[in-house]
Scaffold this motif. Sequence first.
Motif, PDB file in Angstrom:
ATOM      1  N   THR A   1      33.795  32.862  48.644  1.00 41.76           N
ATOM      2  CA  THR A   1      35.220  33.178  48.674  1.00 41.76           C
ATOM      3  C   THR A   1      35.827  33.084  47.286  1.00 41.76           C
ATOM      4  N   LEU A   2      35.427  32.035  46.560  1.00 41.27           N
ATOM      5  CA  LEU A   2      36.033  31.793  45.255  1.00 41.27           C
ATOM      6  C   LEU A   2      35.733  32.938  44.296  1.00 41.27           C
ATOM      7  N   SER A   3      34.499  33.464  44.316  1.00 39.08           N
ATOM      8  CA  SER A   3      34.160  34.520  43.366  1.00 39.08           C
ATOM      9  C   SER A   3      35.017  35.758  43.616  1.00 39.08           C
ATOM     10  N   ALA A   4      35.201  36.117  44.905  1.00 39.05           N
ATOM     11  CA  ALA A   4      36.047  37.278  45.200  1.00 39.05           C
ATOM     12  C   ALA A   4      37.486  36.993  44.799  1.00 39.05           C
ATOM     13  N   THR A   5      37.951  35.742  45.059  1.00 38.97           N
ATOM     14  CA  THR A   5      39.320  35.387  44.694  1.00 38.97           C
ATOM     15  C   THR A   5      39.527  35.553  43.202  1.00 38.97           C
ATOM     16  N   LEU A   6      38.588  35.018  42.413  1.00 40.64           N
ATOM     17  CA  LEU A   6      38.768  35.057  40.965  1.00 40.64           C
ATOM     18  C   LEU A   6      38.707  36.496  40.447  1.00 40.64           C
ATOM     19  N   ALA A   7      37.753  37.279  40.951  1.00 41.35           N
ATOM     20  CA  ALA A   7      37.660  38.677  40.511  1.00 41.35           C
ATOM     21  C   ALA A   7      38.965  39.400  40.810  1.00 41.35           C
ATOM     22  N   GLY A   8      39.473  39.213  42.046  1.00 40.92           N
ATOM     23  CA  GLY A   8      40.717  39.871  42.422  1.00 40.92           C
ATOM     24  C   GLY A   8      41.889  39.364  41.623  1.00 40.92           C
ATOM     25  N   PHE A   9      41.902  38.070  41.375  1.00 42.28           N
ATOM     26  CA  PHE A   9      43.017  37.473  40.630  1.00 42.28           C
ATOM     27  C   PHE A   9      43.059  38.011  39.211  1.00 42.28           C
ATOM     28  N   VAL A  10      41.885  38.083  38.551  1.00 43.02           N
ATOM     29  CA  VAL A  10      41.858  38.549  37.161  1.00 43.02           C
ATOM     30  C   VAL A  10      42.298  40.006  37.081  1.00 43.02           C
ATOM     31  N   SER A  11      41.729  40.850  37.961  1.00 40.04           N
ATOM     32  CA  SER A  11      42.117  42.261  37.871  1.00 40.04           C
ATOM     33  C   SER A  11      43.569  42.448  38.306  1.00 40.04           C
ATOM     34  N   GLY A  12      44.019  41.671  39.291  1.00 37.56           N
ATOM     35  CA  GLY A  12      45.415  41.758  39.704  1.00 37.56           C
ATOM     36  C   GLY A  12      46.359  41.332  38.600  1.00 37.56           C
TER      37      GLY A  12
ATOM     38  N   ILE B   1      33.483  43.678  46.566  1.00 34.79           N
ATOM     39  CA  ILE B   1      34.511  44.502  45.931  1.00 34.79           C
ATOM     40  C   ILE B   1      35.684  44.710  46.878  1.00 34.79           C
ATOM     41  N   ALA B   2      35.375  44.904  48.171  1.00 29.54           N
ATOM     42  CA  ALA B   2      36.464  45.115  49.136  1.00 29.54           C
ATOM     43  C   ALA B   2      37.383  43.901  49.185  1.00 29.54           C
ATOM     44  N   LYS B   3      36.767  42.710  49.184  1.00 30.10           N
ATOM     45  CA  LYS B   3      37.589  41.487  49.207  1.00 30.10           C
ATOM     46  C   LYS B   3      38.407  41.362  47.933  1.00 30.10           C
ATOM     47  N   ALA B   4      37.724  41.632  46.797  1.00 29.77           N
ATOM     48  CA  ALA B   4      38.427  41.516  45.515  1.00 29.77           C
ATOM     49  C   ALA B   4      39.584  42.500  45.452  1.00 29.77           C
TER      50      ALA B   4
ATOM     51  N   SER C   1      42.540  40.950  47.120  1.00 30.50           N
ATOM     52  CA  SER C   1      43.117  39.918  46.266  1.00 30.50           C
ATOM     53  C   SER C   1      43.899  40.543  45.119  1.00 30.50           C
ATOM     54  N   THR C   2      43.358  41.617  44.555  1.00 25.75           N
ATOM     55  CA  THR C   2      44.068  42.321  43.486  1.00 25.75           C
ATOM     56  C   THR C   2      45.411  42.815  43.994  1.00 25.75           C
ATOM     57  N   TYR C   3      45.337  43.469  45.153  1.00 29.50           N
ATOM     58  CA  TYR C   3      46.527  44.073  45.722  1.00 29.50           C
ATOM     59  C   TYR C   3      47.610  43.026  45.989  1.00 29.50           C
TER      60      TYR C   3
ATOM     61  N   ILE D   1      47.511  33.244  42.397  1.00 29.97           N
ATOM     62  CA  ILE D   1      46.163  32.775  42.706  1.00 29.97           C
ATOM     63  C   ILE D   1      46.118  32.199  44.117  1.00 29.97           C
ATOM     64  N   ALA D   2      47.215  31.555  44.538  1.00 29.37           N
ATOM     65  CA  ALA D   2      47.247  31.045  45.911  1.00 29.37           C
ATOM     66  C   ALA D   2      47.163  32.200  46.895  1.00 29.37           C
ATOM     67  N   ILE D   3      47.923  33.257  46.612  1.00 29.39           N
ATOM     68  CA  ILE D   3      47.958  34.372  47.557  1.00 29.39           C
ATOM     69  C   ILE D   3      46.665  35.171  47.502  1.00 29.39           C
ATOM     70  N   SER D   4      45.985  35.197  46.339  1.00 29.53           N
ATOM     71  CA  SER D   4      44.736  35.966  46.316  1.00 29.53           C
ATOM     72  C   SER D   4      43.628  35.212  47.045  1.00 29.53           C
ATOM     73  N   LEU D   5      43.728  33.891  47.109  1.00 30.07           N
ATOM     74  CA  LEU D   5      42.781  33.147  47.946  1.00 30.07           C
ATOM     75  C   LEU D   5      42.986  33.506  49.424  1.00 30.07           C
ATOM     76  N   VAL D   6      44.262  33.559  49.831  1.00 34.97           N
ATOM     77  CA  VAL D   6      44.553  33.968  51.210  1.00 34.97           C
ATOM     78  C   VAL D   6      43.982  35.355  51.469  1.00 34.97           C
TER      79      VAL D   6
END
Lengths: 374, 310
Positions: free
Chosen positions: B104-115, B177-180, B183-185, B241-246
Motif C-alpha cells: 500500500t505504501l509504495s502505491a501511496t508514495l508513487a501517487g503522492f509524488v506524481s500528484g 499503476i492503477a492504485k497510484a 492517489s495522484t488524482y 498524503i493522508a488522502i492518497s493513503l485512503v
Amino acid sequence: MTSRGHLQPWIALIGLFAMVALPLDSADPTLTLPRAGVLGWSVLVATALAIVAAIRAEQSGIAGVLLAIAAHLGAFVALHLLPTVAGHPGSGYLALVLTSWLLAWALVSELSAVPRPKGFDGLLLRLLVPFLFGLWLLILWEIVVVVLKVPSVLIPPPSAIGARIATSIPTLAADFRQTFLKAVIAGYAIGCGTGFLVAIIVDRIPFLQRGLLPIGNLVSALPIVGIAPIMVMWFGFDWPSKAAVVVVSTFFPMLVNTVTGLAAAQPMSRDLMRTYAANYWQTLFKLRLPEAMPFIFNALKINSTLALIAAIVAEFFGTPIVGMGFRISTEVGRMNIDMVWAEIAVAALAGSVFYGVVALIERAATFWHPSFRT
Amino acid sequence: MSAAAPTVRRIDRKPGKLVPVLVVTLAILAIWYAGAYWMNRSLALDVFARQKVVPTTEQLVDATWSMERPLLPAPHQIAVEVWKTTADQKITSKRSLVYHAWVTLSATLAGFVSGTLLGILLAIGIVHVASLEKSLMPWIIASQTIPIVAIAPMIVVVGYNLLNGQLGVSTDASRFIAKAMISTYLSFFPITVGLVKGFRSPEIMHLDLMRTYSASRAQTFWKLRLPAAMPYLFTSMQVAIAISLVGAIVGEMPTGASAGIGARLLAGSYYGQTIQIWSALFAASLLAAILVWMVGLGGTAVVKRMGMAR
C-alpha cells in the motif's frame, strides 16, 4: 490594439486555411468543408469574422459575441459530422475541431479581461466562464472518444452517459434515496450534532481539551473509511451501518473546528461580556458561538463532502441490492461503465448541491463576517 | 520553546499535553475493554450455554476478551495479532502485515509524488495565466465537492484493463499503476488549491519591491512567490498524503488484489476475521500518522532553514 496580444486568433487563422483546403474524412478525400453545404460555409464565414474581430476589434463585446458564435457553430458542425468520420477523421476535421477550440479559448480570455459588473450580471459572467469550460470539456470528450473509437468499456462518450441517465432514472432515484437521503443525511446530522456537543463539553474542561484534541487531530488524518467492514458487522447490511461510518468520519472535523472556533473570540469582547456580568451561557450564546460560526460552517462544508464519500465507500463492503456505492461496484464488475458514470454524475450533482446549500446557509447565518461584506 | 529560552518565560508556559493525552488514551482503552465485554457478552454466553456451563463473572469476562471472532476484539488481542503478523513472519511472506503495508505504501508514495508534481504545475499555470484561472479554478473547487473516492473502483478497473489487457503490462505493475493513479488524482487537488493561495500570499508591498528591482516574472516567482508559498505547500502536502493513503487503500478493493491493506480489510470482512480487520486498520492508522508526521517534520525543517519559522 496592442494590449490584446492574444496568440490564439493567429493560430486559428492557420486553422481556417487548413479547414478550407483539407479533407474532412480520410476515407473520402472529396469531402471538404466548403462542399459540406450551407453549414460548412457558415462555419467558415463565422470563423473568419471571429478571427478578424478578435485581432482587430476595439470593443471586446463584439469580438466576444462573434467568437462565441464561431466556436459553437464549429463545435455543432463537428458533432454533426461525427457519425460520418468516426474512426477515420481527415486532417480538415482535426483543423475544424482545433480551430473551434482555439476560438473558445480566445473567448474565455476575452471574457476574463472584461471588468466584472456588480450584481446579477456579474454573477452570470462569473458562471459563464466555468460553464464554457465544462461545455468544451464535454464536447472534446465526445469528439475524442468517438473519433478515436475508444472502446466504451474504457471511457464512454458523454452522449451515451446522458442516454443511460435518461433511461435508468428509477434505478438512480432508488440508489439516491438509499445512499443520500437515508445514510448520508442521518449520519451527517448525528455526526455533526454530537461533534458540536462534545466540542462544547471539551471547551468547558481544559483538561479534556489538552488530552482529546491531539487525538482528534490524529484521527481526522486516519483512513476512516476502513472501519466500514466493522460497522457492517455491527449494524447490518442496510443503511444504518453506512450512516455509522458517516457519523465517525464527520464527528472529528466538527469537534476540532468547533473547539478552535470557540477559542476565537477576542479577549476584549470577553472582558466586555464580563463587565456586563454575563454568565457562562450568556457569553456562550451571545458572543462565542456567533464568533465560532465561520469555523463551524467550515466543518459543515468539509463534512458535506466527506459524508457522501464515506457512505459510498462503505457500500463497497456489502449492502442490500440498492445504493450508489453498490451500483458503482457491481456495474464496474459487469463492465457497464456508462452506468457507473451516470451514478457518478448523480453523486457529483448531489455533492455539489449539498455543499451549495450549506454555503448558502452560511451566507445567511454569518452575513456579518468580513469575507461576505463587500 | 528551545532550551536556551529565558527561564522567566517558563512561568506563563502552557501546561504540557503529555499527561492529559495519556489519561485520555487510558480512558479510551478502559472504555474499549468495557465495550468489548458488553458487545461480546451474548456471543460468549451462547458458547457457555452450548457447553451447558454456567460461567462465573471472571470466566465470562475472560471469554469475551479472548474470542476467536469477536464483534469487538479487545486491544490486547489486536496487539498480539499485530505482533504475530509483523515480528513472527518473514517480511516477504504474504501473511506479514509489513508486506501488505509496503504494497500500500509504495502505491501511496508513487501517487503522492506524481500528484504533488501535477498540483504544483497546475498551481503555477493558474497563477500565471489569467484565462486558466478563470476557467479552471471554479472546477477545481467544484471538484472538491465531488466524491472522488467513489470513482476509484472505476479508475482502478479501467486503468487495470487498459494496462494489462491492451498494453500488455504485467498484472502486478498494472495494479500498482492503477492504485497510484487514484492517489495522484486525490492528492493533486489539495496541493493546487493550497499552492495557489500560497503563491498569492506575498503582500502587494513585496511584489512592488520586486518591481522596483525590475525583476522579471521568473525572478519574482523564484525569489518571492515560491518561498512565500512553502508553508502552504507543506500544509497541503499533509492533507494530500493522508488522502492518497485512503486512495490507495480504496483502490485495492475492486481489482481482486490479494496484497495490500485494503485487500486485507476486504478479505477480513468476507471471512468475518474481525481481528484481522482491526490489525489492518491499526497498520493503516500507524502508516497515516507516520506519513503525516514526516511531511510535517520536513515542512518544519524547510521553513526553519529558510528562516521563516515563527
